[in-house]
Motif scaffolding. Sequence first.
Motif, short mmCIF file in Angstrom:
data_model
loop_
_atom_site.label_atom_id
_atom_site.label_comp_id
_atom_site.label_asym_id
_atom_site.label_seq_id
_atom_site.Cartn_x
_atom_site.Cartn_y
_atom_site.Cartn_z
N GLY A 156 6.56 -31.28 78.27
CA GLY A 156 7.90 -31.06 78.80
C GLY A 156 7.80 -30.29 80.10
O GLY A 156 7.20 -29.22 80.14
N LEU A 157 8.37 -30.86 81.15
CA LEU A 157 8.33 -30.21 82.46
C LEU A 157 9.72 -29.70 82.81
O LEU A 157 10.71 -30.42 82.64
CB LEU A 157 7.87 -31.18 83.54
CG LEU A 157 6.50 -31.80 83.33
CD1 LEU A 157 6.21 -32.84 84.41
CD2 LEU A 157 5.42 -30.73 83.31
N LEU A 183 3.81 -30.54 65.19
CA LEU A 183 3.88 -31.18 66.51
C LEU A 183 3.58 -30.13 67.57
O LEU A 183 3.98 -28.97 67.45
CB LEU A 183 5.27 -31.78 66.74
CG LEU A 183 5.66 -32.91 65.80
CD1 LEU A 183 7.09 -33.36 66.09
CD2 LEU A 183 4.70 -34.07 65.92
N ARG A 184 2.88 -30.56 68.63
CA ARG A 184 2.46 -29.64 69.69
C ARG A 184 3.13 -30.02 70.99
O ARG A 184 2.99 -31.15 71.46
CB ARG A 184 0.95 -29.66 69.82
CG ARG A 184 0.24 -29.17 68.54
CD ARG A 184 -1.25 -29.39 68.56
NE ARG A 184 -1.92 -28.79 69.69
CZ ARG A 184 -2.28 -27.52 69.79
NH1 ARG A 184 -2.02 -26.68 68.82
NH2 ARG A 184 -2.90 -27.08 70.86
N LEU A 185 3.85 -29.06 71.58
CA LEU A 185 4.60 -29.25 72.81
C LEU A 185 4.06 -28.33 73.89
O LEU A 185 3.95 -27.12 73.68
CB LEU A 185 6.08 -28.93 72.56
CG LEU A 185 6.99 -28.76 73.78
CD1 LEU A 185 7.13 -30.07 74.54
CD2 LEU A 185 8.36 -28.23 73.35
N LEU A 186 3.74 -28.91 75.03
CA LEU A 186 3.37 -28.12 76.21
C LEU A 186 4.61 -28.04 77.10
O LEU A 186 5.16 -29.07 77.49
CB LEU A 186 2.23 -28.76 76.98
CG LEU A 186 1.89 -28.12 78.33
CD1 LEU A 186 1.30 -26.73 78.13
CD2 LEU A 186 0.97 -28.99 79.14
N VAL A 187 5.04 -26.84 77.40
CA VAL A 187 6.14 -26.62 78.33
C VAL A 187 5.53 -26.19 79.65
O VAL A 187 4.84 -25.17 79.72
CB VAL A 187 7.12 -25.54 77.82
CG1 VAL A 187 8.21 -25.27 78.84
CG2 VAL A 187 7.73 -25.97 76.49
N ALA A 220 11.50 -23.76 74.62
CA ALA A 220 10.27 -23.36 73.92
C ALA A 220 10.59 -22.60 72.63
O ALA A 220 10.00 -22.87 71.58
CB ALA A 220 9.40 -22.52 74.85
N VAL A 221 11.53 -21.68 72.69
CA VAL A 221 11.88 -20.89 71.51
C VAL A 221 12.55 -21.77 70.46
O VAL A 221 12.21 -21.71 69.27
CB VAL A 221 12.78 -19.70 71.90
CG1 VAL A 221 13.39 -19.04 70.67
CG2 VAL A 221 11.98 -18.68 72.71
N ILE A 255 3.01 -24.53 73.49
CA ILE A 255 2.06 -23.99 74.46
C ILE A 255 2.83 -23.80 75.75
O ILE A 255 3.37 -24.75 76.32
CB ILE A 255 0.86 -24.95 74.68
CG1 ILE A 255 0.02 -25.07 73.40
CG2 ILE A 255 -0.02 -24.44 75.82
CD1 ILE A 255 0.43 -26.16 72.50
N TYR A 256 2.93 -22.56 76.19
CA TYR A 256 3.67 -22.22 77.41
C TYR A 256 2.82 -21.25 78.19
O TYR A 256 2.54 -20.14 77.72
CB TYR A 256 5.03 -21.61 77.06
CG TYR A 256 5.85 -21.19 78.26
CD1 TYR A 256 6.28 -22.13 79.20
CD2 TYR A 256 6.21 -19.86 78.44
CE1 TYR A 256 7.04 -21.75 80.29
CE2 TYR A 256 6.98 -19.47 79.53
CZ TYR A 256 7.39 -20.42 80.45
OH TYR A 256 8.14 -20.04 81.53
N GLN A 257 2.37 -21.67 79.37
CA GLN A 257 1.43 -20.86 80.13
C GLN A 257 2.06 -20.20 81.35
O GLN A 257 1.36 -19.76 82.24
CB GLN A 257 0.23 -21.71 80.53
CG GLN A 257 -0.52 -22.21 79.32
CD GLN A 257 -1.73 -23.03 79.69
OE1 GLN A 257 -1.76 -23.71 80.71
NE2 GLN A 257 -2.73 -22.98 78.84
N GLY A 258 3.39 -20.16 81.39
CA GLY A 258 4.06 -19.46 82.47
C GLY A 258 4.57 -20.38 83.56
O GLY A 258 4.63 -21.60 83.40
#
Length: 140
Positions: A63-64, A8-12, A28-29, A39-42
């Motif tokens: 996830g926001l 599963l792919r999660l964007l935070v 995220a961890v 995927i966490y881009q800061g």
Amino acid sequence: RELGAGRLRLLVGKPGLDGHSNGAEQIAVRARDAGFEVIYQGIRLTAGQIVAAAVEEDVDLVGLSVLSGSHLAAVPDVLDGLRDGGRDDLPVVVGGIIPAADAEQLRAAGVARVFTPRDFALTGVVDELVTVIREANGLT
């Protein structure tokens, strides 16, 4: 396995000027430890950057994390961007300091779940993220 897509792919995403990233990083961890590809881009991303990453990375969930009080502005911008980008099927969850009335408004706008500091059991939160993905894909 039921989705036929591997991990599963999660964007935070951290929209807006909010610089408090501890909660987002903890999720995220824990999600990564549970088997998600994260995927966490800061921090301090625009809605457009979050939407572009969600589409480009073909995530299963967005996830926001919003602790700045701007959730009623930032979250609808992301939802609108996903709709405009043809990904209105992509579930979105939100975490932050969000009053109950605002949480109800976000859910009415299409947010799948709202998490607050009361949701501090991280394993339970990650389990709920899996449930959201299952629901969005008709796997209840």
